[in-house]
Design an enzyme around this catalytic site. Structure first.
Site, PDB file in Angstrom:
ATOM      1  N   ASP A  32       0.862  -1.183   0.000  1.00 44.68           N
ATOM      2  CA  ASP A  32       0.000   0.000   0.000  1.00 44.68           C
ATOM      3  C   ASP A  32       0.901   1.237   0.000  1.00 44.68           C
ATOM      4  O   ASP A  32       1.869   1.316   0.758  1.00 44.68           O
ATOM      5  CB  ASP A  32      -0.908   0.001   1.260  1.00 44.68           C
ATOM      6  CG  ASP A  32      -2.103   0.924   1.117  1.00 44.68           C
ATOM      7  OD1 ASP A  32      -3.248   0.462   1.313  1.00 44.68           O
ATOM      8  OD2 ASP A  32      -1.900   2.111   0.770  1.00 44.68           O
ATOM      9  N   ALA A  82      -6.055  -1.582  -4.868  1.00 46.13           N
ATOM     10  CA  ALA A  82      -5.419  -0.262  -4.966  1.00 46.13           C
ATOM     11  C   ALA A  82      -5.916   0.477  -6.197  1.00 46.13           C
ATOM     12  O   ALA A  82      -5.762   0.011  -7.330  1.00 46.13           O
ATOM     13  CB  ALA A  82      -3.895  -0.439  -5.046  1.00 46.13           C
ATOM     14  N   SER A 125     -16.875  -2.196  -9.575  1.00 40.57           N
ATOM     15  CA  SER A 125     -17.878  -1.361  -8.906  1.00 40.57           C
ATOM     16  C   SER A 125     -19.188  -1.371  -9.679  1.00 40.57           C
ATOM     17  O   SER A 125     -19.199  -1.467 -10.905  1.00 40.57           O
ATOM     18  CB  SER A 125     -17.347   0.076  -8.817  1.00 40.57           C
ATOM     19  OG  SER A 125     -18.369   0.968  -8.415  1.00 40.57           O
ATOM     20  N   TYR A 150     -13.462   7.905 -13.204  1.00 35.65           N
ATOM     21  CA  TYR A 150     -13.254   6.823 -12.213  1.00 35.65           C
ATOM     22  C   TYR A 150     -14.038   5.584 -12.654  1.00 35.65           C
ATOM     23  O   TYR A 150     -13.470   4.502 -12.792  1.00 35.65           O
ATOM     24  CB  TYR A 150     -13.709   7.252 -10.812  1.00 35.65           C
ATOM     25  CG  TYR A 150     -14.015   6.058  -9.947  1.00 35.65           C
ATOM     26  CD1 TYR A 150     -15.335   5.651  -9.730  1.00 35.65           C
ATOM     27  CD2 TYR A 150     -12.992   5.283  -9.425  1.00 35.65           C
ATOM     28  CE1 TYR A 150     -15.610   4.523  -8.991  1.00 35.65           C
ATOM     29  CE2 TYR A 150     -13.266   4.147  -8.677  1.00 35.65           C
ATOM     30  CZ  TYR A 150     -14.595   3.775  -8.470  1.00 35.65           C
ATOM     31  OH  TYR A 150     -14.869   2.636  -7.758  1.00 35.65           O
ATOM     32  N   LYS A 154     -12.930   1.530 -14.208  1.00 31.10           N
ATOM     33  CA  LYS A 154     -13.399   0.211 -13.764  1.00 31.10           C
ATOM     34  C   LYS A 154     -13.901  -0.603 -14.962  1.00 31.10           C
ATOM     35  O   LYS A 154     -13.610  -1.787 -15.101  1.00 31.10           O
ATOM     36  CB  LYS A 154     -14.505   0.347 -12.714  1.00 31.10           C
ATOM     37  CG  LYS A 154     -14.037   0.889 -11.386  1.00 31.10           C
ATOM     38  CD  LYS A 154     -12.977  -0.011 -10.761  1.00 31.10           C
ATOM     39  CE  LYS A 154     -12.458   0.525  -9.432  1.00 31.10           C
ATOM     40  NZ  LYS A 154     -11.358  -0.308  -8.895  1.00 31.10           N
ATOM     41  N   PHE A 219     -28.359  15.254  -0.629  1.00 31.60           N
ATOM     42  CA  PHE A 219     -28.313  15.826  -1.983  1.00 31.60           C
ATOM     43  C   PHE A 219     -29.590  15.482  -2.763  1.00 31.60           C
ATOM     44  O   PHE A 219     -29.584  14.675  -3.685  1.00 31.60           O
ATOM     45  CB  PHE A 219     -27.082  15.314  -2.735  1.00 31.60           C
ATOM     46  CG  PHE A 219     -25.779  15.723  -2.111  1.00 31.60           C
ATOM     47  CD1 PHE A 219     -24.729  14.825  -2.006  1.00 31.60           C
ATOM     48  CD2 PHE A 219     -25.586  17.012  -1.613  1.00 31.60           C
ATOM     49  CE1 PHE A 219     -23.510  15.185  -1.428  1.00 31.60           C
ATOM     50  CE2 PHE A 219     -24.376  17.387  -1.037  1.00 31.60           C
ATOM     51  CZ  PHE A 219     -23.338  16.473  -0.947  1.00 31.60           C
ATOM     52  N   GLY A 297     -24.090  14.045 -11.305  1.00 30.77           N
ATOM     53  CA  GLY A 297     -23.496  12.717 -11.527  1.00 30.77           C
ATOM     54  C   GLY A 297     -24.169  11.618 -10.737  1.00 30.77           C
ATOM     55  O   GLY A 297     -23.938  10.436 -11.001  1.00 30.77           O
ATOM     56  N   ASP A 298     -25.000  11.978  -9.752  1.00 29.40           N
ATOM     57  CA  ASP A 298     -25.665  10.919  -8.972  1.00 29.40           C
ATOM     58  C   ASP A 298     -26.694  10.189  -9.813  1.00 29.40           C
ATOM     59  O   ASP A 298     -27.469  10.827 -10.537  1.00 29.40           O
ATOM     60  CB  ASP A 298     -26.396  11.521  -7.762  1.00 29.40           C
ATOM     61  CG  ASP A 298     -25.476  11.670  -6.562  1.00 29.40           C
ATOM     62  OD1 ASP A 298     -24.410  11.032  -6.562  1.00 29.40           O
ATOM     63  OD2 ASP A 298     -25.802  12.437  -5.646  1.00 29.40           O
TER      64      ASP A 298
HETATM   65  C1  WQD Z   1     -24.535   7.689  -1.805  1.00 26.31           C
HETATM   66  C2  WQD Z   1     -25.797   8.530  -1.764  1.00 26.31           C
HETATM   67  C3  WQD Z   1     -25.529  10.764  -2.559  1.00 26.31           C
HETATM   68  C4  WQD Z   1     -22.949  12.246   0.625  1.00 26.31           C
HETATM   69  C5  WQD Z   1     -19.710   6.187  -5.019  1.00 26.31           C
HETATM   70  C6  WQD Z   1     -18.987   5.587  -6.186  1.00 26.31           C
HETATM   71  C7  WQD Z   1     -18.936   4.090  -6.025  1.00 26.31           C
HETATM   72  C8  WQD Z   1     -18.308   3.770  -4.705  1.00 26.31           C
HETATM   73  C9  WQD Z   1     -19.118   4.385  -3.578  1.00 26.31           C
HETATM   74  C10 WQD Z   1     -15.935   3.512  -4.889  1.00 26.31           C
HETATM   75  C11 WQD Z   1     -25.950   9.393  -3.009  1.00 26.31           C
HETATM   76  C12 WQD Z   1     -25.912  10.749  -1.080  1.00 26.31           C
HETATM   77  C13 WQD Z   1     -23.729  11.409  -0.167  1.00 26.31           C
HETATM   78  C14 WQD Z   1     -23.556  13.335   1.298  1.00 26.31           C
HETATM   79  C15 WQD Z   1     -25.670  12.698   0.385  1.00 26.31           C
HETATM   80  N1  WQD Z   1     -16.991   4.288  -4.658  1.00 26.31           N
HETATM   81  N2  WQD Z   1     -25.065  11.635  -0.271  1.00 26.31           N
HETATM   82  N3  WQD Z   1     -24.906  13.513   1.159  1.00 26.31           N
HETATM   83  O1  WQD Z   1     -22.120   8.006  -5.110  1.00 26.31           O
HETATM   84  O2  WQD Z   1     -23.474   5.901  -4.535  1.00 26.31           O
HETATM   85  O3  WQD Z   1     -21.035   5.720  -5.011  1.00 26.31           O
HETATM   86  O4  WQD Z   1     -19.096   5.812  -3.812  1.00 26.31           O
HETATM   87  O5  WQD Z   1     -15.890   2.359  -5.171  1.00 26.31           O
HETATM   88  O6  WQD Z   1     -18.163   3.565  -7.075  1.00 26.31           O
HETATM   89  O7  WQD Z   1     -19.707   5.885  -7.356  1.00 26.31           O
HETATM   90  O8  WQD Z   1     -21.788   6.799  -2.915  1.00 26.31           O
HETATM   91  O9  WQD Z   1     -21.756   7.546  -0.564  1.00 26.31           O
HETATM   92  O10 WQD Z   1     -21.063   9.194  -2.386  1.00 26.31           O
HETATM   93  O11 WQD Z   1     -23.462   8.567  -2.141  1.00 26.31           O
HETATM   94  O12 WQD Z   1     -26.902  12.889   0.268  1.00 26.31           O
HETATM   95  O13 WQD Z   1     -22.901  14.133   2.025  1.00 26.31           O
HETATM   96  O14 WQD Z   1     -25.711   9.422  -0.661  1.00 26.31           O
HETATM   97  O15 WQD Z   1     -26.240  11.799  -3.230  1.00 26.31           O
HETATM   98  O16 WQD Z   1     -27.331   9.435  -3.354  1.00 26.31           O
HETATM   99  P1  WQD Z   1     -22.206   6.681  -4.449  1.00 26.31           P
HETATM  100  P2  WQD Z   1     -21.944   8.073  -1.949  1.00 26.31           P
END
Ligand code: WQD
Length: 335
Positions: A32, A82, A125, A150, A154, A219, A297-298
Site C-alpha cells: 500500500d 489499490a 464497482s 473513475y 473500472k 443531496f 453525476g448521482d
Molecule cells: C450515496 C448517496 C448521494 C454524501 C460512489 C462511487 C462508487 C463507490 C461508492 C468507490 C448518493 C448521497 C452522499 C452526502 C448525500 N466508490 N449523499 N450527502 O455516489 O453511490 O457511489 O461511492 O468504489 O463507485 O460511485 O456513494 O456515498 O457518495 O453517495 O446525500 O454528504 O448518498 O447523493 O445518493 P455513491 P456516496
C-alpha cells in the site's frame, strides 16, 4: 499457508479483507502506498488477528518492488484493491485516474505472468451499470457509459481482463462489482477513514454525529423514489470482505483461462433518508441534516440482484443496515 498479495491492503475494504483472509487460514501480504490510508491500520490488524502482517509501503505499479516481494514470498493469488476512487476528483484529474487505475492492473498482470501467479480478484464497482433501466441489476445488465473517469477506469479494467483471459494467459480471474460499502469491523479498531472531507454518505453521517462536521446535506429529496432521496445497496464491509475469501476459494477450483464477474450487494435498496433514520434509531443520536440540491453525476436508484453470487460462490450477506450503522458509529467514537 497460502500467501495472498493485497494491493491497497491498508485501505477500508483491503484491511477488512486481510482480517477475513487470516480467519480463513490464508496469509495476506499487504502492499500500500498509503496515499489514501494510514500505516497505523497495520497495528490494528495485528490487534485483531494476533498476527503481525507482512507490509510493503509502495506503489503496486512498481515492478522492482513486486519482484522483491515475490523473491521473499511465494504468492499464490492477488486481490487488487489499490485504485483512486474519488468520483469528483476523477473528473478534475482524469489522467491521474487512467494512469494509476489502469497502469496498476497492467503492471500486476505482467507480474503474474512472470511469476506464474494464477489467481486474481479484481475490485470493480456497480458504477459500471450507470443508471440501470431495470432493477435490481444482474451481472447481465448492460454496462452503460460511465458517469465519471473513475467509473470508466473500472469498465476499462474489466474489458482488459476479459480480453486478456481470452488470450490464454493461464490465469483465473474474478471481478467483484461492489455496491456501497459501509460499516466497520465490530471491534471498532478498523473502519472507513477518508482523508479530508468525506465524499461518501456514511462517513459524513458519522463525522456529523461526532461534531466533526457541522451538518449533513442530503443531496436532493425530489427523486422518483419512496421518500424522494436516492436509493443505494449499502453492504457491510465484513460481508464484502467475505465475498473476496469465497471468490479466491472458488478460483482455486477452476481451470485456468477463467473469468467471471459477480455483483456484491445485499440485494436490498435503502434510501439516503432511511440510512439517516436507521443511524439515529440504532445509535440513539440526532443527526443535524438538511435537504440540499441534487449532486451532479448521482444516479437515482440502484441495488443488486445477488442470485449469482449466492448460488455460485455460496455467499450471503449476514450483516443488516442496522449492523452497518451501529458498527460505523462504534468505529467513529473509537477514533
Ligand atoms: C450515496 C448517496 C448521494 C454524501 C460512489 C462511487 C462508487 C463507490 C461508492 C468507490 C448518493 C448521497 C452522499 C452526502 C448525500 N466508490 N449523499 N450527502 O455516489 O453511490 O457511489 O461511492 O468504489 O463507485 O460511485 O456513494 O456515498 O457518495 O453517495 O446525500 O454528504 O448518498 O447523493 O445518493 P455513491 P456516496
Amino acid at each position: 499457508m497460502k500467501n495472498i498479495l493485497i494491493t491497497g491492503g491498508a485501505g477500508f475494504i483491503g484491511s477488512h479483507t486481510a482480517v477475513q483472509l487470516v480467519e480463513a487460514g490464508l496469509n495476506p501480504i499487504i502492499i500500500d502506498d498509503l496515499s489514501n490510508s494510514h500505516e497505523k491500520v497495520l497495528a490494528r490488524l495485528e490487534e485483531i488477528t494476533g498476527k503481525s502482517l507482512v507490509f510493503y509501503k509502495g506503489d503496486c505499479s512498481d515492478r522492482s518492488l513486486l519482484d522483491e516481494i515475490a523473491s521473499a514470498h511465494d504468492i499464490s493469488g492477488i486481490i487488487h484493491f489499490a485504485a483512486f476512487k474519488a468520483v469528483g476528483e476523477s473528473t478534475e484529474k482524469p489522467l491521474k485516474y487512467y494512469q494509476n487505475n489502469i497502469g496498476s492492473l497492467l503492471a500486476l498482470l505482467d507480474f503474474m505472468k512472470a511469476k506464474q501467479i494464477k489467481d486474481l480478484v479484481f475490485s470493480s464497482s456497480c458504477t459500471v451499470y450507470g443508471q440501470p433501466e431495470i432493477l435490481p441489476v444482474t451481472e447481465k445488465t448492460p454496462r452503460q457509459e460511465a458517469e465519471s473517469p473513475y467509473g470508466n477506469t473500472k469498465k476499462i479494467c474489466e474489458d482488459i481482463l476479459v480480453d486478456y483471459v481470452k488470450s490464454h494467459p493461464g490465469i483465473r480471474v474474478i471481478s467483484l462489482r461492489y455496491f456501497n460499502p459501509v460499516g466497520a469491523h465490530p471491534s471498532g479498531k478498523i473502519g472507513e477513514l477518508p482523508i479530508g472531507t468525506p465524499a461518501n454518505l456514511v462517513p459524513f453521517v458519522t463525522q456529523t454525529a461526532a461534531g466533526i462536521r457541522e451538518k449533513l446535506t442530503v443531496f436532493g429529496d425530489d427523486y422518483d423514489t419512496p421518500d424522494g432521496s436516492c436509493v443505494r445497496d449499502f453492504i457491510h464491509v465484513m460481508d464484502l470482505a467475505d465475498a473476496h475469501v469465497k471468490a479466491l476459494g472458488y478460483l482455486g477450483e477452476q481451470q485456468v483461462d477463467f473469468y467471471d464477474v459477480f455483483n456484491v450487494g445485499t440485494g436490498k435498496g435503502n434510501t439516503v433518508l432511511e440510512v439517516i433514520r436507521t443511524f439515529e434509531r440504532v445509535n440513539g443520536v440526532k443527526l443535524n441534516f438538511e435537504i440540499g440540491s441534487r449532486r451532479a453525476g448521482d444516479i437515482v436508484k440502484i441495488w443488486a440482484d445477488t442470485t449469482k453470487i449466492n448460488s455460485v460462490l455460496k455467499w450471503q450477506p449476514s450483516f443488516s443496515l442496522e449492523d452497518s450503522m451501529r458498527d460505523s458509529w462504534n468505529w467513529q467514537i473509537k477514533l
